[in-house]
Design an enzyme around this catalytic site. Structure first.
Site, PDB file in Angstrom:
ATOM      1  N   THR A  96       0.924  -1.081  -0.035  1.00  0.00           N
ATOM      2  CA  THR A  96      -0.029  -0.025  -0.039  1.00  0.00           C
ATOM      3  C   THR A  96       0.986   1.224  -0.068  1.00  0.00           C
ATOM      4  O   THR A  96       1.721   1.443   1.012  1.00  0.00           O
ATOM      5  CB  THR A  96      -1.005  -0.058   1.088  1.00  0.00           C
ATOM      6  OG1 THR A  96      -1.741  -1.194   1.246  1.00  0.00           O
ATOM      7  CG2 THR A  96      -1.796   1.192   1.176  1.00  0.00           C
ATOM      8  N   GLU A 155      -6.838 -10.308   6.868  1.00  0.00           N
ATOM      9  CA  GLU A 155      -6.085 -11.193   7.789  1.00  0.00           C
ATOM     10  C   GLU A 155      -6.980 -12.097   8.428  1.00  0.00           C
ATOM     11  O   GLU A 155      -8.108 -11.568   9.090  1.00  0.00           O
ATOM     12  CB  GLU A 155      -5.198 -10.444   8.722  1.00  0.00           C
ATOM     13  CG  GLU A 155      -4.124 -10.124   8.133  1.00  0.00           C
ATOM     14  CD  GLU A 155      -3.145  -8.970   9.064  1.00  0.00           C
ATOM     15  OE1 GLU A 155      -3.320  -9.437  10.456  1.00  0.00           O
ATOM     16  OE2 GLU A 155      -2.433  -8.414   8.890  1.00  0.00           O
ATOM     17  N   LEU A 185     -20.455  -1.852  10.381  1.00  0.00           N
ATOM     18  CA  LEU A 185     -21.459  -0.952  11.061  1.00  0.00           C
ATOM     19  C   LEU A 185     -21.510  -1.711  12.570  1.00  0.00           C
ATOM     20  O   LEU A 185     -22.434  -1.553  13.177  1.00  0.00           O
ATOM     21  CB  LEU A 185     -22.528  -0.732  10.337  1.00  0.00           C
ATOM     22  CG  LEU A 185     -22.975  -0.056   9.293  1.00  0.00           C
ATOM     23  CD1 LEU A 185     -24.203   0.244   8.685  1.00  0.00           C
ATOM     24  CD2 LEU A 185     -22.507   1.539   9.790  1.00  0.00           C
ATOM     25  N   CYS A 219      -3.312  -2.029   8.979  1.00  0.00           N
ATOM     26  CA  CYS A 219      -3.783  -1.213   7.846  1.00  0.00           C
ATOM     27  C   CYS A 219      -4.709   0.065   8.061  1.00  0.00           C
ATOM     28  O   CYS A 219      -4.058   1.329   7.789  1.00  0.00           O
ATOM     29  CB  CYS A 219      -4.550  -2.169   6.775  1.00  0.00           C
ATOM     30  SG  CYS A 219      -3.531  -3.267   6.088  1.00  0.00           S
TER      31      CYS A 219
HETATM   32  P1  NAD Z   1       4.704  -7.586   6.820  1.00  0.00           P
HETATM   33  O1  NAD Z   1       5.703  -6.587   7.614  1.00  0.00           O
HETATM   34  O2  NAD Z   1       4.174  -8.700   7.253  1.00  0.00           O
HETATM   35  O3  NAD Z   1       5.897  -8.253   5.691  1.00  0.00           O
HETATM   36  C1  NAD Z   1       6.780  -7.483   5.042  1.00  0.00           C
HETATM   37  C2  NAD Z   1       7.777  -8.346   4.685  1.00  0.00           C
HETATM   38  O4  NAD Z   1       8.706  -7.726   3.639  1.00  0.00           O
HETATM   39  C3  NAD Z   1       8.768  -8.906   6.117  1.00  0.00           C
HETATM   40  O5  NAD Z   1       8.715 -10.398   5.941  1.00  0.00           O
HETATM   41  C4  NAD Z   1      10.181  -8.250   5.758  1.00  0.00           C
HETATM   42  O6  NAD Z   1      11.236  -8.794   6.246  1.00  0.00           O
HETATM   43  C5  NAD Z   1      10.184  -7.972   4.017  1.00  0.00           C
HETATM   44  N1  NAD Z   1      10.984  -6.940   3.453  1.00  0.00           N
HETATM   45  C6  NAD Z   1      11.236  -5.871   4.039  1.00  0.00           C
HETATM   46  N2  NAD Z   1      12.292  -5.151   3.349  1.00  0.00           N
HETATM   47  C7  NAD Z   1      12.614  -6.105   2.212  1.00  0.00           C
HETATM   48  C8  NAD Z   1      13.451  -6.135   1.256  1.00  0.00           C
HETATM   49  N3  NAD Z   1      14.640  -4.867   0.814  1.00  0.00           N
HETATM   50  N4  NAD Z   1      13.441  -7.423   0.365  1.00  0.00           N
HETATM   51  C9  NAD Z   1      13.179  -8.374   0.720  1.00  0.00           C
HETATM   52  N5  NAD Z   1      12.207  -8.310   1.749  1.00  0.00           N
HETATM   53  C10 NAD Z   1      11.959  -7.253   2.535  1.00  0.00           C
HETATM   54  O7  NAD Z   1       3.588  -6.516   5.997  1.00  0.00           O
HETATM   55  P2  NAD Z   1       2.259  -7.037   5.301  1.00  0.00           P
HETATM   56  O8  NAD Z   1       1.215  -6.877   6.474  1.00  0.00           O
HETATM   57  O9  NAD Z   1       2.506  -8.377   4.574  1.00  0.00           O
HETATM   58  O10 NAD Z   1       2.134  -5.668   4.355  1.00  0.00           O
HETATM   59  C11 NAD Z   1       2.707  -5.525   3.439  1.00  0.00           C
HETATM   60  C12 NAD Z   1       2.310  -4.358   2.497  1.00  0.00           C
HETATM   61  O11 NAD Z   1       0.881  -4.745   1.944  1.00  0.00           O
HETATM   62  C13 NAD Z   1       1.893  -3.096   3.320  1.00  0.00           C
HETATM   63  O12 NAD Z   1       2.246  -2.089   2.390  1.00  0.00           O
HETATM   64  C14 NAD Z   1       0.721  -3.333   3.940  1.00  0.00           C
HETATM   65  O13 NAD Z   1       0.050  -1.878   3.972  1.00  0.00           O
HETATM   66  C15 NAD Z   1      -0.270  -3.976   2.562  1.00  0.00           C
HETATM   67  N6  NAD Z   1      -1.236  -4.530   3.046  1.00  0.00           N
HETATM   68  C16 NAD Z   1      -1.343  -5.459   4.076  1.00  0.00           C
HETATM   69  C17 NAD Z   1      -2.506  -5.900   4.346  1.00  0.00           C
HETATM   70  C18 NAD Z   1      -2.539  -7.007   5.661  1.00  0.00           C
HETATM   71  O14 NAD Z   1      -3.697  -7.279   5.971  1.00  0.00           O
HETATM   72  N7  NAD Z   1      -1.431  -7.418   6.250  1.00  0.00           N
HETATM   73  C19 NAD Z   1      -3.670  -5.891   3.463  1.00  0.00           C
HETATM   74  C20 NAD Z   1      -3.436  -5.166   2.719  1.00  0.00           C
HETATM   75  C21 NAD Z   1      -2.259  -4.411   1.993  1.00  0.00           C
END
Ligand code: NAD
Length: 430
Positions: free
Chosen positions: A121, A153, A251, A261
């Site tokens: 995001t 999640e 709601l 998020c």
């Molecule tokens: P997270 O923190 O669980 O995972 C991110 C991963 O990226 C980690 O394992 C980290 O080690 C890895 N990482 C960081 N830098 C790196 C690099 N340079 N090279 C390789 N790997 C690297 O995050 P998440 O919850 O999976 O969220 C990821 C994105 O998706 C965010 O932008 C979040 O806003 C978005 N998002 C999350 C959800 C959710 O429900 N968790 C839903 C929609 C969107």
């Protein structure tokens, strides 16, 4: 197709595993060595129902691989997803350092045409930022696309397979066709693959989360009026939600939104507005209502037990919502910190997230089961509505508790039943 997913967190792992399950060759890569070592053995480092089984199946069939070698995965794949974290920085904007780092690694390793797809995001304009980083070094053809993630999640596998929509932001027919081919198995009537321009796709993600957060803060504010006049917010929400233009979801009055998020996305959207001289008045209000709502039960606790100092308080539920181990921006943390500030003794239980909570809060007792948390309790606070808390053994509860007080932050119990069972009971908006 040969796909690389960079970032193996909640989003990357679900995406990579699900794409492998559709028959693609997927390599999930991460800089976290411990995580990748676990995954190579089929052990999933997060709690997501059904995911470990799916990882195991696809590891065995060879469609799914895990690696720390980001460079090699980039070289070998036609499609490269970025699924790294974008947590808030000190100005409440999305911290793009991980996105930039991956873009630089791509710039160093890209060797032929590839589609680089951003799943993280990110604020509008980030795809062009990635494009600029890569084109400074690489002069060949490539495309950058935006494909925001909407999974929840706890229901992530279902959401991947039956999404309300898949949004693809592209600026070339070639990228559009490749991504359409990848997602085609998911397309159903009323669940479209929506192709749009890149900037609109980036905004769709923030606008969606901000709208959902708005619904939550709206009903929470209405719940205050319901409480003041003796109405029932659950009935009000039902009556409002039956209007098809509004719909019943998001709601439920409660303790406000948390998680990885909504809080950060609402804040980042406000900041993007500011950068473009737009003051998101609605979202500022959404955020301030939410901040008040998450500790709104503290006065209710005090009303039931008087001085909080030295009282024994049981907490049921720590995760930011049921069916996840995610403690990021969990409401429970704000509540527990306030109660500890008033020198209460806390005994807490959560079916899954206690290990993660221990990293954030140390000086409380983590109970063995829901009833262990109730030992000598002056009050029970229900914070997260896990199913295991929904039909408790009231007799056993009363044998353990010192006083029969319950504050239900998620309205899961029936006030009449509570009264009949002899509990003093307070909930939200009724
Ligand atoms: P997270 O923190 O669980 O995972 C991110 C991963 O990226 C980690 O394992 C980290 O080690 C890895 N990482 C960081 N830098 C790196 C690099 N340079 N090279 C390789 N790997 C690297 O995050 P998440 O919850 O999976 O969220 C990821 C994105 O998706 C965010 O932008 C979040 O806003 C978005 N998002 C999350 C959800 C959710 O429900 N968790 C839903 C929609 C969107």
């Amino acid at each position: 197709m040969n796909v690389a997913v960079v970032g193996t967190g909640y989003v990357g792992l679900v995406l990579g595993t699900s794409l492998a399950n559709l028959g693609n060759n997927v390599r999930c890569v991460d800089i976290d060595k411990k995580k990748i070592d676990m995954l190579k053995k089929g052990k999933v480092p997060i709690y997501e129902p059904g995911l470990e089984e799916m990882v195991e199946t696809n590891l065995k069939s060879g469609t799914l691989q895990f690696s720390n070698d980001v460079a090699k995965a980039i070289q070998d794949s036609q499609i490269i997803f970025l699924a790294v974290g974008t947590p808030p920085n000190k100005y409440n904007q999305a911290d793009l350092s991980a996105v930039d780092a991956v873009a630089n690694t791509i710039a160093e390793n890209i060797n032929e045409y590839k589609v680089i797809v951003n799943k993280s995001t990110v604020p509008v304009g980030t795809a062009y930022r990635i494009k600029e980083i890569i084109s400074k070094r690489y002069k060949g053809e490539f495309d950058v696309a935006s494909n925001p993630e909407f999974m929840r999640e706890g229901k992530a596998l279902r959401d991947f397979n039956i999404p309300d929509r898949v949004v693809i932001g592209v600026e070339s027919d070639k990228a559009r066709d490749i991504l359409y081919e990848l997602y085609k198995p998911l397309e159903r009537v009323n669940q479209p693959i929506m192709v749009t321009d890149i900037k609109s796709a980036e905004i769709i993600k923030y606008a969606s989360n901000s709208f959902l957060a708005t619904k939550i803060s709206f009903i929470n504010e209405v719940s205050q009026l319901c409480e003041a006049v003796g109405a029932d917010v659950r009935q009000v929400a039902k009556g409002v939600g039956l209007d098809k233009r509004i719909g019943p979801k998001f709601l439920q009055a409660g303790l406000g939104y948390g998680g990885s998020c909504f809080p950060k996305d609402v804040q980042a959207f406000i900041q993007t507005g500011k950068d473009n001289h737009i003051d998101f008045e609605i979202l500022n209000a959404v955020e301030s209502v939410n901040k008040k709502q998450r500790v709104s039960i503290i006065p209710k606790v005090a009303e039931l037990i008087g001085d909080i100092k030295d009282k024994n308080i049981a907490i049921w539920g720590l995760a930011f919502k049921p069916d996840t181990d995610d403690m990021r921006e969990a409401v429970s943390v704000y509540i527990i910190r306030r109660l500890l500030g008033e020198e209460a003794n806390i005994r807490a239980y959560d079916p899954i997230s206690m290990e993660n909570c221990k990293k954030i809060i140390k000086n409380i007792y983590y109970a063995k089961d829901p009833y262990d948390a109730l030992k000598d309790a002056d009050i029970l606070i229900l914070v997260t509505e896990w199913n295991v808390f929904k039909s408790p053994d009231y007799k056993r509860m009363k044998e353990l508790m010192r006083e029969y007080n319950i504050v239900d932050g998620r309205n899961i119990y029936d006030p009449q039943v509570m009264k009949k069972e002899g509990f003093k009971y307070k909930s939200v908006g009724r």
